[in-house]
Design a protein around this motif. Structure first.
Motif, mmCIF file in Angstrom:
data_model
loop_
_atom_site.group_PDB
_atom_site.id
_atom_site.type_symbol
_atom_site.label_atom_id
_atom_site.label_comp_id
_atom_site.label_asym_id
_atom_site.label_seq_id
_atom_site.Cartn_x
_atom_site.Cartn_y
_atom_site.Cartn_z
ATOM 1 N N PHE A 236 -32.110 -62.793 -2.346
ATOM 2 C CA PHE A 236 -31.755 -61.440 -2.794
ATOM 3 C C PHE A 236 -30.695 -61.484 -3.893
ATOM 4 O O PHE A 236 -30.780 -60.724 -4.866
ATOM 5 C CB PHE A 236 -31.244 -60.636 -1.593
ATOM 6 N N GLN A 237 -29.693 -62.365 -3.739
ATOM 7 C CA GLN A 237 -28.649 -62.481 -4.758
ATOM 8 C C GLN A 237 -29.244 -62.800 -6.120
ATOM 9 O O GLN A 237 -28.896 -62.190 -7.131
ATOM 10 C CB GLN A 237 -27.658 -63.588 -4.371
ATOM 11 N N ALA A 238 -30.139 -63.792 -6.133
ATOM 12 C CA ALA A 238 -30.743 -64.208 -7.397
ATOM 13 C C ALA A 238 -31.576 -63.078 -8.005
ATOM 14 O O ALA A 238 -31.551 -62.851 -9.224
ATOM 15 C CB ALA A 238 -31.601 -65.450 -7.179
ATOM 16 N N GLN A 239 -32.322 -62.344 -7.166
ATOM 17 C CA GLN A 239 -33.135 -61.238 -7.660
ATOM 18 C C GLN A 239 -32.278 -60.200 -8.386
ATOM 19 O O GLN A 239 -32.605 -59.765 -9.493
ATOM 20 C CB GLN A 239 -33.882 -60.580 -6.499
ATOM 21 N N GLN A 240 -31.198 -59.804 -7.739
ATOM 22 C CA GLN A 240 -30.329 -58.785 -8.336
ATOM 23 C C GLN A 240 -29.633 -59.292 -9.596
ATOM 24 O O GLN A 240 -29.402 -58.537 -10.539
ATOM 25 C CB GLN A 240 -29.281 -58.328 -7.309
ATOM 26 N N TYR A 242 -30.926 -61.514 -11.701
ATOM 27 C CA TYR A 242 -31.931 -61.524 -12.763
ATOM 28 C C TYR A 242 -32.155 -60.113 -13.317
ATOM 29 O O TYR A 242 -32.355 -59.933 -14.529
ATOM 30 C CB TYR A 242 -33.254 -62.090 -12.244
ATOM 31 N N ILE A 243 -32.119 -59.117 -12.441
ATOM 32 C CA ILE A 243 -32.279 -57.727 -12.888
ATOM 33 C C ILE A 243 -31.126 -57.337 -13.817
ATOM 34 O O ILE A 243 -31.337 -56.699 -14.861
ATOM 35 C CB ILE A 243 -32.356 -56.774 -11.679
ATOM 36 N N ALA A 244 -29.905 -57.730 -13.427
ATOM 37 C CA ALA A 244 -28.736 -57.413 -14.257
ATOM 38 C C ALA A 244 -28.854 -58.058 -15.630
ATOM 39 O O ALA A 244 -28.581 -57.418 -16.662
ATOM 40 C CB ALA A 244 -27.462 -57.887 -13.554
ATOM 41 N N VAL A 245 -29.288 -59.312 -15.653
ATOM 42 C CA VAL A 245 -29.431 -60.024 -16.925
ATOM 43 C C VAL A 245 -30.537 -59.399 -17.772
ATOM 44 O O VAL A 245 -30.386 -59.199 -18.986
ATOM 45 C CB VAL A 245 -29.723 -61.520 -16.666
ATOM 46 N N ALA A 246 -31.656 -59.057 -17.126
ATOM 47 C CA ALA A 246 -32.805 -58.518 -17.856
ATOM 48 C C ALA A 246 -32.531 -57.146 -18.452
ATOM 49 O O ALA A 246 -33.085 -56.790 -19.500
ATOM 50 C CB ALA A 246 -34.017 -58.444 -16.931
ATOM 51 N N THR A 247 -31.689 -56.350 -17.804
ATOM 52 C CA THR A 247 -31.429 -54.985 -18.276
ATOM 53 C C THR A 247 -30.253 -54.912 -19.243
ATOM 54 O O THR A 247 -29.948 -53.830 -19.759
ATOM 55 C CB THR A 247 -31.166 -54.043 -17.081
ATOM 56 N N PHE A 263 -25.450 -53.478 -5.941
ATOM 57 C CA PHE A 263 -26.434 -54.180 -5.123
ATOM 58 C C PHE A 263 -26.211 -55.691 -5.076
ATOM 59 O O PHE A 263 -26.604 -56.344 -4.110
ATOM 60 C CB PHE A 263 -27.848 -53.918 -5.666
ATOM 61 N N LEU A 264 -25.599 -56.236 -6.090
ATOM 62 C CA LEU A 264 -25.458 -57.689 -6.214
ATOM 63 C C LEU A 264 -24.289 -58.209 -5.376
ATOM 64 O O LEU A 264 -23.138 -57.885 -5.664
ATOM 65 C CB LEU A 264 -25.253 -58.062 -7.686
ATOM 66 N N PHE A 273 -21.032 -63.508 -14.157
ATOM 67 C CA PHE A 273 -21.641 -63.643 -15.484
ATOM 68 C C PHE A 273 -22.818 -62.682 -15.641
ATOM 69 O O PHE A 273 -23.085 -62.205 -16.752
ATOM 70 C CB PHE A 273 -22.100 -65.085 -15.719
ATOM 71 N N ALA A 274 -23.510 -62.390 -14.530
ATOM 72 C CA ALA A 274 -24.604 -61.411 -14.593
ATOM 73 C C ALA A 274 -24.067 -60.036 -14.977
ATOM 74 O O ALA A 274 -24.715 -59.291 -15.739
ATOM 75 C CB ALA A 274 -25.329 -61.348 -13.245
ATOM 76 N N ILE A 275 -22.899 -59.669 -14.475
ATOM 77 C CA ILE A 275 -22.276 -58.390 -14.837
ATOM 78 C C ILE A 275 -21.858 -58.405 -16.311
ATOM 79 O O ILE A 275 -21.968 -57.397 -17.013
ATOM 80 C CB ILE A 275 -21.074 -58.093 -13.928
#
Length: 393
Positions: A236-240, A242-247, A263-264, A273-275
């Motif tokens: 779940f962590q990785a999914q969220q 990836y969503i942050a990076v993609a958007t 959610f992350l 870093f995703a944020i």
């Protein structure tokens, strides 16, 4: 009135060493305050009754504390750290054992020790990492003349690397593996023969194997690697993340406009870093990567300019440790590696991690400013050797 000349005079007097390193660290520290404030806003609101500034104030204080630790460390002649590291290394062993057996357990790992009276958690692995790299640089510099002597030169270094990395691996495999690879790189720079490095690799594999069986994180590490390889059950962590990076896009959503922070998990630490990518986009992410690469370059430049082998090895080892961890953390956030649980140095929220990273940066700055002063013994010997032979006799 303040002027550019006055500011420059003040910085030249109080902030010695490489000015580029100072600038990069301050830039990362300021960005850290902004991103951590954004990543913790929702958590603070629900946990502290609407007080969204709780983590902002706490983290800002820790960043300032790390700056102070860096400033104090850069004032000390780097040669003195060799002696201090021996004491810290011996102290690390019982602390790591105590944390493993009796430490505070969070996320199925007991990596923390609660300090009495102040009731604050302390992670002994941060002390052990710093102490091992400093001590290893000292041992390598002293053994350059007999670097091929396995018994006198290699065995002490092999033992310390195996013991410290093995004890850290009992509760934190990713940190242990990263530290071990940093030690291997430092030994290679220190002209250790390749055949002996192969022996160290065997020691590392043996220590990690024991930790996988006896330690606390063996099953977790195996499952994370399997999930990364198979891509069938993405955590779940990785999914969220990836969503942050993609958007995030090219320019990002803007400071404080992250959606995935709600959610992350560990958005303020392991996945900060995703944020950064979500709020500041590819441009912001590229600048952060460039800042870490600049730290590596300036740290290696300080190593090359050092007049002593110890100073060069010390700066190189600490620079590699910080930047390699940063690259691994950022790689995990964008899907280039399995989840590790490593914080992003100088950016993630944390207590001991920020403090010891600040100390490490201060030591690199101490190397970059050169030998501050001669020790009394060295100075007297130098003066004595400069006397004419008749006077010396």
């Amino acid at each position: 009135m303040l002027s550019i000349q006055n500011i420059k005079a003040w910085t030249d007097k109080h902030l010695k060493g490489d000015p580029v390193i100072w600038t990069v660290v301050f830039a990362l520290g300021m960005l850290s305050i902004l991103v951590v404030y954004s990543a913790t806003g929702t958590i603070a609101y629900f946990k502290y009754g609407g007080n969204t500034e709780y983590y902002l104030l706490r983290h800002s204080f820790l960043v300032l504390l790390s700056f102070f630790a860096m400033w104090v460390a850069h004032k000390v002649d780097y040669r003195y750290y060799s002696k201090l590291s021996r004491l810290a290394l011996w102290l690390s062993v019982p602390l790591l054992i105590f944390a493993w057996q009796f430490g505070v357990n969070l996320n199925s790992a007991s990596r923390w020790i609660t300090i009495p009276l102040i009731n604050q958690s302390f992670q002994p692995s941060d002390l052990a990492k710093l102490a091992l790299i400093i001590n290893l640089a000292g041992m390598l510099s002293k053994r350059q003349q007999n670097i091929h002597d396995f018994k006198k030169a290699l065995i002490p270094m092999l033992l310390w690397c195996g013991v410290i990395c093995g004890l850290i691996a009992m509760t934190n495999l990713s940190t242990a593996i990263l530290l071990f690879l940093t030690c291997m790189l430092l030994l290679f720079i220190g002209r250790i023969p390749v055949k002996y490095l192969a022996m160290l690799a065997f020691v590392g594999v043996f220590a990690v194997s024991i930790a996988m069986v006896v330690g606390q994180r063996g099953e977790t590490a195996i499952s994370r690697v399997e999930n990364f390889i198979n891509k069938e059950n993405i955590p779940f962590q990785a999914q969220q993340s990836y969503i942050a990076v993609a958007t995030g896009g090219v320019t990002g959503k803007g400071p404080g406009n992250s959606s995935q922070r709600n959610f992350l998990p560990e958005a303020f630490s392991d996945f900060i870093f995703a944020i950064v990518v979500e709020e500041y986009g590819m441009i912001g992410a590229g600048i952060v990567i460039l800042l870490y690469l600049t730290l590596l370059y300036r740290g290696m430049k300080a190593a090359a300019a050092s007049g002593r082998a110890y100073g060069g090895l010390l700066s190189a080892g600490l620079s590699f440790a910080i930047v390699i961890q940063a690259m691994v953390n950022m790689g995990v956030a964008v899907g280039l590696g399995p989840i590790t649980g490593l914080p992003l140095p100088l950016l993630s929220m944390g207590g001991t991690s920020l403090l010891f990273t600040g100390l490490a940066m201060g030591i690199i700055l101490s190397v970059s400013r050169g030998e501050i002063e001669e020790t009394p013994d060295a100075l007297s010997k130098k003066q004595f050797s400069n006397l004419p032979k008749k006077e010396a006799a």
